[in-house]
Design a protein around this motif. Structure first.
Motif, short mmCIF file in Angstrom:
data_model
loop_
_atom_site.label_atom_id
_atom_site.label_comp_id
_atom_site.label_asym_id
_atom_site.label_seq_id
_atom_site.Cartn_x
_atom_site.Cartn_y
_atom_site.Cartn_z
N VAL A 30 0.88 -1.46 0.07
CA VAL A 30 0.05 0.09 -0.34
C VAL A 30 0.67 1.13 -0.30
CG1 VAL A 30 -1.65 1.13 1.53
CG2 VAL A 30 -2.18 -0.85 1.14
N MET A 33 2.46 1.68 -3.51
CA MET A 33 1.73 2.06 -4.34
C MET A 33 1.32 3.97 -4.40
SD MET A 33 0.98 -0.31 -6.57
CE MET A 33 -0.69 1.02 -7.11
N PHE A 39 -3.86 6.81 -5.57
CA PHE A 39 -4.71 5.74 -6.38
C PHE A 39 -5.42 5.86 -5.21
CE2 PHE A 39 -2.27 3.63 -2.05
CZ PHE A 39 -3.46 3.68 -1.34
N ASP A 43 -9.60 0.48 -5.31
CA ASP A 43 -9.34 0.47 -6.87
C ASP A 43 -8.08 -0.25 -6.55
OD1 ASP A 43 -10.96 1.70 -8.57
OD2 ASP A 43 -9.69 3.74 -8.97
N LEU A 44 -7.52 -0.10 -5.74
CA LEU A 44 -6.58 -0.76 -5.18
C LEU A 44 -6.86 -2.14 -4.36
CD1 LEU A 44 -3.53 -0.63 -4.59
CD2 LEU A 44 -3.63 -0.07 -2.46
N TYR A 45 -7.89 -2.36 -4.03
CA TYR A 45 -8.92 -3.25 -2.89
C TYR A 45 -9.13 -3.82 -4.28
CZ TYR A 45 -12.33 -5.81 -0.81
OH TYR A 45 -12.67 -7.62 -0.20
N GLU A 47 -7.95 -4.55 -6.47
CA GLU A 47 -6.75 -4.88 -7.88
C GLU A 47 -6.21 -6.32 -6.84
OE1 GLU A 47 -1.96 -3.39 -7.66
OE2 GLU A 47 -3.44 -2.18 -9.04
#
Length: 463
Positions: A30, A33, A39, A43-45, A47
């Motif tokens: 995290v 990123m 971010f 969106d990150l979750y 991914e």
């Protein structure tokens, strides 16, 4: 950097994740990123959960990890040094400042090696400071309790306490001292391999692949006792040298056997059997006690992983030391800083202080959860012990023998032994010959039956 070691686990593929991805590794990702560019958490979750080790990661857990990276969590949010991220009005996440990016780049990919603990000799009564005798892996020190004795640097030492990064000891005689062992090259048996070994030992049709001595030794074991089966659990008890021995053929790996030995001895002590010590190998666990163990099935009840495990984990240094690794991987405690590198003592002191703060003020902190998960999998193999207890339920074969069995000989030879040269080596060889002769009494068994050159264990080396 330690990463998730799970395999692809999509439904219908026939694969399952061997281990969920670590929350400390996720915290590092995290932060990385954010340092690479802004971010959005949604969106990150999406991914992250597309990766097999994290496919079962819940959104609350992801948000907890993100919150930790953002400001350290409830217990640490008041400290500026732990504020690494901020969000804009649209919810996008950025690094708090350029220093956060610099620090991340200096520490990315940090390798957490097997830590070493100094052995420091105190005065005869436990006071004063003495010379450092050397270092052993922390793995070994975690198995000691105050009062235990072990051999090191040609001396018999009594463990007093663990203080910061040093084990404080006094020189004192002790019965059957332990011998330091290095865990770096001791990878436990996999579950599938352990099951295959049990099946091969149990089925004489598989013995053709073994050397003749091994086949004869297994046949002798079958006549004297039983062979470990593919299911269930074989436990032998027998008297020897004024003590009672209980040998458990679990085949669950050294880490699981070490933990199982600690838990079983606690239960045996409450039952009045007066356990004296234990030794574990990848294949078996042997415990010796002053009194004859009885009601074996009750010793292996599944509640063994209840209060006894919790008490041991909380009172030992295992969790505290595991937290140090988690804190380094998650970026809570950087090893590298501009112009300086923290030594192990500084990292230990800092991690111990933070560990105490979190336990007192935020016991559900995401890093404490990661610590317990890491310890349960890597240090004590909790899942392997749970599987063993479930497999053994209602299927324990207890063999009450009058003397040592052939398969018990190798583990008994590991009790309190250190490789030595000269006359002591001859005494050790003589004891091995006596044990083998006792196991094969009336069978015309010779002393080189299971030990090849330099005392190697031919039986388990070939299986």
């Amino acid at each position: 950097m330690r990463g998730g070691d799970g395999r692809r686990g999509r439904s219908g593929s026939g694969w399952r994740s061997a281990r969920p991805g670590g929350l400390d590794v996720l915290a590092q990702h995290v932060l990385g990123m954010a340092c690479a560019g802004k971010f959005h958490p949604d969106d990150l979750y999406r991914e992250v959960v597309s990766a097999a080790p994290y496919e079962d990661l819940s959104r609350p857990d992801f948000d907890a990890v993100l919150g930790f990276v953002e400001d350290g969590g409830y217990a640490l949010a008041a400290y500026e040094r732990y504020r690494k991220l901020f969000r804009d009005s649209e919810g996008f996440v950025y690094p708090a400042n350029a220093k956060v990016v610099q620090q991340f780049r200096m520490n990315i990919g940090t390798i957490v090696e097997a830590p070493l603990i100094k052995i420091r000799l105190l005065g005869r009564r436990g006071g004063g400071f003495g010379a450092a005798l050397g270092e052993v892996e922390e793995y070994f020190v975690n198995q000691l309790v105050p009062g235990d004795s072990f051999m090191f640097a040609g001396r018999v030492l009594k463990f007093i306490r663990l203080r910061e990064n040093a084990a404080e000891v006094v020189e004192a005689p002790g019965k059957e001292p332990k011998v330091p062992a290095y865990a770096g090259a001791r990878l436990p048996l996999t579950t599938n391999l352990a099951a295959r070994v049990r099946a091969m030992l149990h089925d004489p049709g598989c013995w053709g692949a073994f050397p003749e001595q091994v086949r004869d030794w297994l046949a002798l074991q079958r006549r004297r006792s039983r062979l470990p089966g593919p299911n269930g659990l074989l436990v032998e008890t027998f008297p020897r040298a004024g003590r009672w021995f209980m040998v458990v053929y679990a085949f669950e790996g050294r880490n699981a056997h070490q933990t199982l030995g600690l838990l079983l001895t606690k239960r045996m002590e409450r039952a009045g059997f007066a356990p004296i010590g234990f030794v574990a190998s990848d294949y078996v666990l042997a415990i010796w006690s002053a009194y004859r163990p009885e009601k074996i099935e009750q010793l292996f009840h599944e509640d063994l992983l209840g209060d006894d495990l919790e008490e041991w984990m909380e009172t030992s240094s295992l969790l505290r030391r595991a937290f140090r690794q988690v804190a380094v991987i998650a970026g809570l405690i950087p090893r590298q800083l501009p112009g300086v590198e923290k030594n192990r003592r500084q990292v230990t002191v800092n991690s111990d202080l933070i560990y105490d703060v979190l336990r007192r003020h935020q016991p559900d902190h995401i890093l404490l959860r990661a610590t317990r998960a890491d310890a349960a999998h890597g240090l004590i193999d909790l899942s392997r012990i749970a599987a063993l207890l479930a497999r053994a339920k209602g299927r324990i074969t207890h063999m009450a023998l009058s003397r040592v069995s052939p398969l018990a000989v190798p583990v008994l030879l590991e009790i309190g032994r250190e490789h030595v040269q000269g006359e002591a080596e001859e005494l050790l060889l003589a004891e091995a010959q006596a044990l083998i002769a006792e196991a094969g009494e009336d069978e015309n068994v010779h002393g080189n039956f299971i030990h090849g050159p330099k005392g190697q264990n031919m039986l388990f080396d070939h299986t």
